[in-house]
Motif scaffolding. Structure first.
Motif, PDB file in Angstrom:
ATOM      1  N   ASP A 186      -2.483  -9.880  -5.363  1.00 16.68           N
ATOM      2  CA  ASP A 186      -3.022  -9.422  -4.737  1.00 16.68           C
ATOM      3  C   ASP A 186      -1.524  -9.954  -3.362  1.00 16.68           C
ATOM      4  O   ASP A 186      -2.325 -11.271  -2.710  1.00 16.68           O
ATOM      5  CB  ASP A 186      -4.477 -10.263  -4.189  1.00 16.68           C
ATOM      6  N   THR A 217      -3.732   3.803  -7.777  1.00 14.65           N
ATOM      7  CA  THR A 217      -4.320   3.426  -7.069  1.00 14.65           C
ATOM      8  C   THR A 217      -4.691   1.351  -6.876  1.00 14.65           C
ATOM      9  O   THR A 217      -4.309   1.267  -7.704  1.00 14.65           O
ATOM     10  CB  THR A 217      -6.152   4.258  -6.645  1.00 14.65           C
ATOM     11  N   ARG A 218      -4.666   1.030  -6.312  1.00 19.15           N
ATOM     12  CA  ARG A 218      -4.951  -0.683  -6.062  1.00 19.15           C
ATOM     13  C   ARG A 218      -5.740  -0.775  -7.225  1.00 19.15           C
ATOM     14  O   ARG A 218      -5.457  -1.353  -7.987  1.00 19.15           O
ATOM     15  CB  ARG A 218      -5.053  -1.052  -4.661  1.00 19.15           C
ATOM     16  N   GLY A 219      -6.660   0.216  -7.203  1.00 17.22           N
ATOM     17  CA  GLY A 219      -7.911  -0.415  -8.695  1.00 17.22           C
ATOM     18  C   GLY A 219      -6.982  -0.131  -9.797  1.00 17.22           C
ATOM     19  O   GLY A 219      -7.857  -0.177 -11.048  1.00 17.22           O
ATOM     20  N   THR A 220      -6.213   1.195  -9.995  1.00 13.94           N
ATOM     21  CA  THR A 220      -6.238   0.973 -11.113  1.00 13.94           C
ATOM     22  C   THR A 220      -4.902   0.688 -11.532  1.00 13.94           C
ATOM     23  O   THR A 220      -3.850   1.441 -12.512  1.00 13.94           O
ATOM     24  CB  THR A 220      -6.170   2.555 -11.337  1.00 13.94           C
ATOM     25  N   ASP A 278       0.980  -0.704  -0.269  1.00 16.01           N
ATOM     26  CA  ASP A 278       0.063  -0.063   0.207  1.00 16.01           C
ATOM     27  C   ASP A 278       0.904   1.496  -0.425  1.00 16.01           C
ATOM     28  O   ASP A 278       0.415   2.344  -0.513  1.00 16.01           O
ATOM     29  CB  ASP A 278      -0.940   0.281   1.168  1.00 16.01           C
ATOM     30  N   THR A 310      -2.230  -1.352 -13.376  1.00 12.78           N
ATOM     31  CA  THR A 310      -1.562  -2.161 -14.418  1.00 12.78           C
ATOM     32  C   THR A 310      -0.165  -1.129 -14.869  1.00 12.78           C
ATOM     33  O   THR A 310       0.016  -0.526 -14.284  1.00 12.78           O
ATOM     34  CB  THR A 310      -2.383  -0.936 -15.706  1.00 12.78           C
TER      35      THR A 310
END
Ligand SMILES: Cc1cc2nc3c(=O)[nH]c(=O)nc-3n(C[C@H](O)[C@H](O)[C@H](O)COP(=O)(O)O)c2cc1C
Length: 202
Positions: free
Chosen positions: A76, A55-58, A40, A60
């Motif tokens: 993950d 962010t973790r969601g983006t 994180d 790539t």
């Protein structure tokens, strides 16, 4: 052991996100598959140092490296079912770049409290290559003891100390002096930095 073409990479929240991005681009070119774990705090440091609003969601390869690499697989951090969590999964080594003193300390004490530290623990128990590109200044006695523990357990402590003798003219070239040494430790050919040659004075 023959090469598997697989490499495991951890990114943590020490300063020097540029080392990670430069190394990942090289790793994607040199290895068949690159498994990546990002803490994180590493995401925060990427935002701060590289200005990438990730962010973790983006997360790539395109968002992080500005380029799509189909062979970079983000894992993950909480998924202990991922391949590098098991000693039965063969790979060519693990690089943690940059490696915070917090992560170095957790690995030195075998906490295995996320996928990154578990994967590093597996490397040590299986006697696989583990390279920790640590960065902090100055080092406390606790840091030094933890790094000694890691070295005694078989890890390579490769501090993010860039070299100046090649006269780098950009930040990328300076960072590549560290990336070149990581690739060298992995026995991978690299052309980022020439090997030192002594030339006889005329
Ligand atoms: C901008 C920034 C730079 C940091 N640089 C370092 C550093 O060079 N070395 C270090 O050990 N910690 C550094 N830290 C502190 C770590 O991010 C912090 O100890 C964190 O808990 C590490 O978590 P992680 O190892 O899970 O990524 C820095 C923090 C920030 C916000």
């Amino acid at each position: 052991m023959s090469s598997t073409g697989k490499i495991v990479v951890g990114m943590t929240g020490a300063s020097g996100a540029i080392y990670a991005t430069r190394f990942l681009k090289q790793a994607a070119l040199k290895f068949k598959t690159v498994y990546v774990m990002v803490s994180d705090q590493a995401l925060q440091v990427v935002q701060t140092e590289l200005g990438i609003p990730i962010t973790r969601g983006t997360l790539t390869s395109h968002a992080l490296l500005g380029q799509d690499f189909g062979n970079i697989v983000f894992l993950d951090q909480r998924d202990y079912f991922s391949p590098p969590a098991s000693g039965s999964f063969r790979h060519d080594g693990m690089v943690i770049v940059p490696c915070s003193m917090g992560t170095a300390g957790r690995i030195a004490h075998g906490t295995s409290d996320d996928l990154l530290t578990r994967s590093a623990d597996v490397c040590l128990k299986e006697r696989r290559k583990l390279i920790v590109v640590v960065r902090e200044m100055p080092w406390s006695t606790i840091h030094l003891r933890n790094l000694t523990t890691l070295s005694e357990a078989g890890a390579t402590v490769l501090p993010a100390c860039p070299a100046w003798y090649t006269r780098p003219s950009t930040l990328e070239e300076l960072a590549d002096t560290v990336v070149a040494r990581i690739l060298q430790q992995l026995d991978v050919d690299q052309d980022l930095m020439p090997q030192w040659q002594y030339t006889e004075p005329e």
